[in-house]
Design an enzyme around this catalytic site. Structure first.
Site, mmCIF file in Angstrom:
data_model
loop_
_atom_site.group_PDB
_atom_site.id
_atom_site.type_symbol
_atom_site.label_atom_id
_atom_site.label_comp_id
_atom_site.label_asym_id
_atom_site.label_seq_id
_atom_site.Cartn_x
_atom_site.Cartn_y
_atom_site.Cartn_z
ATOM 1 C CD GLU A 154 -2.820 -1.204 2.354
ATOM 2 O OE1 GLU A 154 -2.861 -0.288 3.278
ATOM 3 O OE2 GLU A 154 -3.964 -2.071 2.187
ATOM 4 C CD GLU A 259 -4.605 -7.944 1.661
ATOM 5 O OE1 GLU A 259 -5.494 -6.935 2.349
ATOM 6 O OE2 GLU A 259 -3.485 -7.794 1.595
HETATM 7 C C1 XIL Z 1 -6.468 -6.447 8.280
HETATM 8 C C2 XIL Z 1 -6.875 -7.495 8.969
HETATM 9 O O1 XIL Z 1 -7.708 -8.094 8.496
HETATM 10 C C3 XIL Z 1 -7.537 -6.963 10.403
HETATM 11 O O2 XIL Z 1 -7.869 -7.926 11.437
HETATM 12 C C4 XIL Z 1 -6.494 -6.094 11.234
HETATM 13 O O3 XIL Z 1 -7.228 -5.312 12.251
HETATM 14 C C5 XIL Z 1 -6.077 -4.631 10.164
HETATM 15 O O4 XIL Z 1 -5.786 -5.391 8.980
HETATM 16 N N1 XIL Z 1 -4.973 -4.536 3.684
HETATM 17 C C6 XIL Z 1 -4.074 -5.344 4.214
HETATM 18 C C7 XIL Z 1 -4.352 -6.154 5.520
HETATM 19 O O5 XIL Z 1 -3.089 -5.474 3.598
HETATM 20 O O6 XIL Z 1 -3.318 -6.608 6.096
HETATM 21 C C8 XIL Z 1 -5.393 -5.780 6.224
HETATM 22 O O7 XIL Z 1 -5.840 -6.830 7.205
HETATM 23 C C9 XIL Z 1 -6.604 -5.343 5.398
HETATM 24 C C10 XIL Z 1 -6.266 -4.318 4.188
#
Ligand code: XIL
Length: 384
Positions: A154, A259
């Site tokens: 990101e 994701e």
């Molecule tokens: C999220 C997790 O799912 C949550 O449990 C945590 O509180 C915050 O992070 N982008 C990413 C992930 O790269 O690591 C994030 O995961 C969601 C957005």
């Protein structure tokens, strides 16, 4: 003679025995890895039904939180590998392909990284040294066990510019090539990925393309771009997503959906216009605590209206959209190496409380009763 009776009887029994059910990995595993993220409870085998879903449907895992910087490295001289080690044990015992997530990110990173012992912003040299130490220590520990790492997460904004994170403020754009260089030196066999959300947006797409070129021009390794795939009912479009995949593939890297989840809730807040809902959302954190609950309730009613169950029509549309994206991934199977859902069932998805605390969402492949959603069953039927 007696033996042939036994063989015939055995064959008859085998033919009548119920067939082992097929999972997603059985029908799509020849196209790409089929993965899921694991949370702490799942890694510790405290959720046996989730264990069964992983065993049946997935051949790849990624840790939802436990390999993030702040989890692994809470203080400069203190690492905590307990849960991350358990994650790796889980994957090894089940023969799953594992990916590390993530080495460099503006979020879930120990604040200590960015400040020196006088409390001043760290110098570029100090931050570079700390990045190298972190990346080297973590990647060395899991060398040969993980297939690859999200090296940087990101870092590019919607308009293609760099996110003004503390990494960027201290090191400028150099922090990205530096992270990739350290990662490659730490484990030359590991695949290295750049990972981001909203990758369908043209500005970010172009920014990521520039980044890939910059890394390649410097002779640095980048194997794939991770498109997170956090989606909603009206974003992204399949065509925008396809255009970004085309753009990344044209740069000579693979694509991974890293994701994947799709919120089933209304997406008012996605609008660029800072409207009433957005103002309400912000005000939640500035009003006195006694006013907060009323605002939260109003936001829940607008943005998470399905707390008692997903209406049939919304569910049908959600399933159709998930199928349309799966079809796209299958079409691009030659270039997509992994499709990973961000969690197992709706009950534990981060999306529930993401927009409004205490909200309910339906973003994953399995429902709260651990049942596969209709599009999952249909896929297995169509590709078996
Ligand atoms: C999220 C997790 O799912 C949550 O449990 C945590 O509180 C915050 O992070 N982008 C990413 C992930 O790269 O690591 C994030 O995961 C969601 C957005």
């Amino acid at each position: 003679m007696k033996n042939s009776y036994i063989i015939i009887a055995a064959l008859a029994v085998a033919a009548c025995a119920p067939k082992a059910p097929l999972g997603l990995k059985d029908v799509l595993g020849d196209k790409f890895l089929v993965g899921t993220a694991l949370n702490e409870q799942q890694i510790r085998h405290q959720d046996p039904k989730a264990d069964s879903i992983v065993a049946l449907h997935f051949n790849a895992i990624v840790p939802e939180n436990c390999m993030k910087h702040a989890e692994l490295h809470p203080k400069e001289d203190e690492y905590n590998f307990e849960l991350a080690d358990k994650f790796v044990e889980y994957g090894e015992a089940a023969g799953l392909t594992m990916t590390g997530h993530c080495l460099v990110w503006h979020s879930q990173t120990g604040r200590w990284m960015f400040f020196d012992d006088k409390g001043e912003l760290a110098s570029p040299e100090l931050l570079k040294q700390r990045m190298k130490d972190h990346i080297t220590t973590v990647m060395t520990r899991y060398k040969g066990k993980l297939k690859g790492w999200d090296v940087v997460n990101e870092a590019i904004m919607e308009d293609g510019s760099y996110r003004k994170s503390l990494y960027y403020q201290i090191l400028g754009e150099e922090f990205i090539p530096w992270a990739f260089q350290c990662a490659h030196e730490a484990d030359p066999d590991a695949e290295l990925y750049y990972n981001d959300y909203g990758m369908n947006l043209e500005g970010r797409r172009n920014g990521v393309v520039r980044l890939i070129r910059q890394l390649k021009e410097r002779g640095l390794r980048i194997d794939a771009v991770g498109m997170q795939g956090h989606m909603g009912m009206d974003y992204p479009t399949v065509d925008e997503f396809r255009a970004s995949m085309d753009a990344f593939i044209a740069e000579g890297v693979d694509v991974m959906i890293t994701e994947w989840d799709m919120s089933a809730n209304p997406t008012e807040t996605q609008s660029a216009d800072v409207g009433e809902t957005q103002r309400l959302r912000m005000s939640m954190w500035t009003v006195a605590p006694e006013e907060r609950e009323a605002i939260r309730q109003e936001l829940l009613a607008r943005l998470c209206p399905y707390s008692d169950g997903l209406p049939e029509d919304v569910s049908a549309e959600w399933n159709a959209r998930m199928r349309a994206f799966t079809d796209l991934f299958i079409e691009y199977a030659d270039h997509i190496t992994r499709v990973t859902a961000w969690g197992i069932t709706d009950a534990t998805s981060w999306k529930n409380g993401f927009v409004v605390p205490g909200g309910t969402d339906y973003p994953l492949l399995f429902d709260r009763e651990y049942n596969a959603k209709p599009f999952v069953n249909q896929l297995i039927e169509d590709y078996k």
